[in-house]
Scaffold this active site. Structure first.
Site, PDB file in Angstrom:
ATOM      1  N   HIS A  72       0.841  -1.200   0.000  1.00 56.51           N
ATOM      2  CA  HIS A  72       0.000   0.000   0.000  1.00 56.51           C
ATOM      3  C   HIS A  72       0.874   1.248   0.000  1.00 56.51           C
ATOM      4  O   HIS A  72       1.881   1.304   0.699  1.00 56.51           O
ATOM      5  CB  HIS A  72      -0.958   0.013   1.198  1.00 56.51           C
ATOM      6  CG  HIS A  72      -0.284   0.037   2.543  1.00 56.51           C
ATOM      7  ND1 HIS A  72       0.057   1.213   3.175  1.00 56.51           N
ATOM      8  CD2 HIS A  72       0.103  -0.951   3.382  1.00 56.51           C
ATOM      9  CE1 HIS A  72       0.613   0.945   4.344  1.00 56.51           C
ATOM     10  NE2 HIS A  72       0.673  -0.371   4.497  1.00 56.51           N
ATOM     11  N   ASP A  74      -0.618   4.233   0.664  1.00 56.33           N
ATOM     12  CA  ASP A  74      -1.198   5.210   1.592  1.00 56.33           C
ATOM     13  C   ASP A  74      -0.478   5.125   2.935  1.00 56.33           C
ATOM     14  O   ASP A  74       0.110   4.100   3.290  1.00 56.33           O
ATOM     15  CB  ASP A  74      -2.712   4.998   1.766  1.00 56.33           C
ATOM     16  CG  ASP A  74      -3.077   3.641   2.342  1.00 56.33           C
ATOM     17  OD1 ASP A  74      -2.442   2.646   1.978  1.00 56.33           O
ATOM     18  OD2 ASP A  74      -4.006   3.583   3.185  1.00 56.33           O
ATOM     19  N   ASP A 105       6.494   1.863   6.636  1.00 56.82           N
ATOM     20  CA  ASP A 105       5.151   1.289   6.443  1.00 56.82           C
ATOM     21  C   ASP A 105       4.399   2.077   5.380  1.00 56.82           C
ATOM     22  O   ASP A 105       3.709   3.009   5.712  1.00 56.82           O
ATOM     23  CB  ASP A 105       4.409   1.303   7.776  1.00 56.82           C
ATOM     24  CG  ASP A 105       3.049   0.632   7.695  1.00 56.82           C
ATOM     25  OD1 ASP A 105       2.767  -0.021   6.682  1.00 56.82           O
ATOM     26  OD2 ASP A 105       2.262   0.792   8.641  1.00 56.82           O
ATOM     27  N   GLU A 140      -5.173   0.951   2.816  1.00 54.50           N
ATOM     28  CA  GLU A 140      -4.852  -0.087   3.797  1.00 54.50           C
ATOM     29  C   GLU A 140      -4.947   0.475   5.194  1.00 54.50           C
ATOM     30  O   GLU A 140      -5.425  -0.171   6.114  1.00 54.50           O
ATOM     31  CB  GLU A 140      -3.451  -0.648   3.542  1.00 54.50           C
ATOM     32  CG  GLU A 140      -3.211  -2.018   4.193  1.00 54.50           C
ATOM     33  CD  GLU A 140      -2.762  -1.936   5.642  1.00 54.50           C
ATOM     34  OE1 GLU A 140      -2.869  -2.933   6.355  1.00 54.50           O
ATOM     35  OE2 GLU A 140      -2.313  -0.856   6.073  1.00 54.50           O
ATOM     36  N   GLU A 141      -4.495   1.719   5.345  1.00 54.93           N
ATOM     37  CA  GLU A 141      -4.458   2.338   6.672  1.00 54.93           C
ATOM     38  C   GLU A 141      -5.825   2.870   7.091  1.00 54.93           C
ATOM     39  O   GLU A 141      -6.016   3.263   8.233  1.00 54.93           O
ATOM     40  CB  GLU A 141      -3.431   3.489   6.701  1.00 54.93           C
ATOM     41  CG  GLU A 141      -2.004   3.064   6.363  1.00 54.93           C
ATOM     42  CD  GLU A 141      -1.327   2.252   7.462  1.00 54.93           C
ATOM     43  OE1 GLU A 141      -2.015   1.839   8.414  1.00 54.93           O
ATOM     44  OE2 GLU A 141      -0.115   2.018   7.354  1.00 54.93           O
ATOM     45  N   GLU A 169       4.846  -5.675   3.970  1.00 59.35           N
ATOM     46  CA  GLU A 169       4.631  -4.947   5.241  1.00 59.35           C
ATOM     47  C   GLU A 169       5.846  -5.133   6.152  1.00 59.35           C
ATOM     48  O   GLU A 169       6.497  -6.178   6.117  1.00 59.35           O
ATOM     49  CB  GLU A 169       3.398  -5.499   5.966  1.00 59.35           C
ATOM     50  CG  GLU A 169       2.071  -5.173   5.312  1.00 59.35           C
ATOM     51  CD  GLU A 169       1.587  -3.760   5.612  1.00 59.35           C
ATOM     52  OE1 GLU A 169       2.319  -2.969   6.257  1.00 59.35           O
ATOM     53  OE2 GLU A 169       0.466  -3.435   5.171  1.00 59.35           O
ATOM     54  N   HIS A 356       4.362   4.323  12.003  1.00 62.36           N
ATOM     55  CA  HIS A 356       3.290   5.160  12.563  1.00 62.36           C
ATOM     56  C   HIS A 356       3.804   6.131  13.627  1.00 62.36           C
ATOM     57  O   HIS A 356       3.011   6.803  14.283  1.00 62.36           O
ATOM     58  CB  HIS A 356       2.142   4.307  13.153  1.00 62.36           C
ATOM     59  CG  HIS A 356       1.395   3.512  12.118  1.00 62.36           C
ATOM     60  ND1 HIS A 356       0.081   3.154  12.274  1.00 62.36           N
ATOM     61  CD2 HIS A 356       1.763   3.031  10.918  1.00 62.36           C
ATOM     62  CE1 HIS A 356      -0.318   2.452  11.212  1.00 62.36           C
ATOM     63  NE2 HIS A 356       0.698   2.369  10.377  1.00 62.36           N
TER      64      HIS A 356
END
Ligand SMILES: [Zn+2]
Length: 383
Positions: A72, A74, A105, A140-141, A169, A356
């Site tokens: 992903h 995003d 990520d 995805e997030e 991931e 994150h």
């Protein structure tokens, strides 16, 4: 390396692709992949109540086997950008690390598998022995309804058949090569609702306090669910909130609720687990009136059992890093829960420590190591 994973990762970090915004990240990948000879498709998925999301599918080669890399572009928001040492969308390299939201990520993972694929194609004269595809979503997030789940269905309707998938991931805990995720626990949310009779707190005999019943049932539902299984730790039920919503000091409320989440292993199906919880509550309830509301869940438990594909990935990782990765099913859910319905899937990417977080970053050396690992996996896969 024919293509530089650090340059690709930096370019991707500079795209402000906070879910559900595409932010130029897929446009960028489309350019890189088209130039390398991939057939690139873009699909926007939407449904009422959610933001439309842009997705990308790219394939090179027509034959089998068909190896797909998934990921992903995003990212989660940067939070307080001023708190970052290096601005979250500048893609700065400092002290041997690439900084920015998504560095770990998982724009770094995408950059590594794109660079590995390009390098392999260059060495193979422009075409693989089978097919290599990329399945990239921008959702995805977020709620993950207009992303991988729909992209897989779209690809299947086009007649795409995948043999194996690597999801990039961040899977490693301490150092690159320490962990492959070969499955995930399932996740199920429920609300326990106990009904009583409202009344004055000074006259409890004329009321029926639902909080008493709720406490009894909460205690009963915290009993162990199992002892774990060959590939999984024990399942776990955790209460996340108790809600009565009563601002008054002299009122016994009419209803009390508690929300809970269960992370469950392959000893349970969703249906069997719901039945187990409902039976336990009934057994403990006595005269307590209760109901359990279950939220729909698309996060079923799965495991990719050890076999030739896992062996190939483990061998490639060991060859490059000298580490033998653990096969783990820990952690939260990912898009692997959707991919597993189409082909066996393993998750392997960067080290997850800063994902994150403020100052999310990856060592440049890790980006290069990961690229080399993916490159070996591709070579072994088609060799
Ligand atoms: Zn991710």
């Amino acid at each position: 390396m024919f293509a530089d994973p650090v340059a690709i990762a930096r370019d991707l970090v500079r795209c402000r692709s906070v879910t559900p915004d595409e932010g130029g990240a897929l446009d960028y990948l489309q350019g890189v992949l088209k130039q390398a000879g991939f057939a690139v498709h873009r699909t926007v998925f939407a449904e009422p109540g959610t933001a439309p999301v842009d997705n990308l599918y790219a394939r090179i080669g027509n034959g089998r086997p068909h190896l797909v890399f998934a990921g992903h572009t995003d990212v989660v928001p940067a939070g307080n950008a001023a708190a970052w040492t290096h601005a979250p969308f500048d893609g700065e390299v400092a002290g041997g690390k690439l900084y920015g939201r998504g560095a770990v990520d998982m724009k770094g993972g995408i950059a590594a598998f794109v660079a590995a694929a390009l390098d392999y194609l260059q060495a193979a004269g422009g075409a693989p022995q089978g097919s290599i595809s990329l399945l990239i979503t921008g959702d995805e997030e977020g709620v993950a309804v207009n992303g991988t789940i729909k992209l897989l269905r779209w690809a299947a309707e086009r007649g795409e058949v995948f043999d194996h998938c690597i999801l990039g991931e961040p899977s490693n805990v301490e150092a690159i090569g320490d962990t492959i995720k070969c499955g995930r626990r399932g996740s199920l949310n429920g609300t326990l609702i106990v009904g009583g009779r409202q009344g004055h707190v000074a006259y409890p005999d004329r009321a029926d306090n639902p909080i008493r019943g709720l406490v009894t049932l909460i205690a009963a539902l915290q009993a162990p669910l199992d002892q774990g299984s060959e590939h999984f730790a024990p399942s776990h039920l955790e209460f996340t909130s108790i809600d009565v919503g009563n601002p008054t000091v002299n009122l016994i409320p009419a209803e009390a609720r508690a929300r809970f989440n269960i992370r469950y292993n392959d000893r349970h199906s969703q249906t069997a687990l719901k039945t187990l919880i409902e039976h336990r509550a009934e057994a403990a309830a006595g005269k307590v009136h209760f109901a359990i509301e279950w939220q729909p869940s698309n996060a079923d438990v799965f495991v990719t059992k050890p076999g030739p594909f896992t062996d190939l990935a483990v061998a490639a990782i060991a060859e490059v890093t000298g580490r033998t990765p653990a096969l783990s099913t820990s952690g939260g859910t990912s898009d692997a829960r959707f991919i597993k319905d189409y082909c066996p899937v393993l998750e392997f990417g960067l080290v997850g420590q800063t994902m994150h977080q403020t100052d999310e970053c990856t060592p440049v050396a890790d980006l290069r190591t990961l690229t080399t690992i993916y490159r070996r996996i591709i070579e072994r896969y088609f060799g």
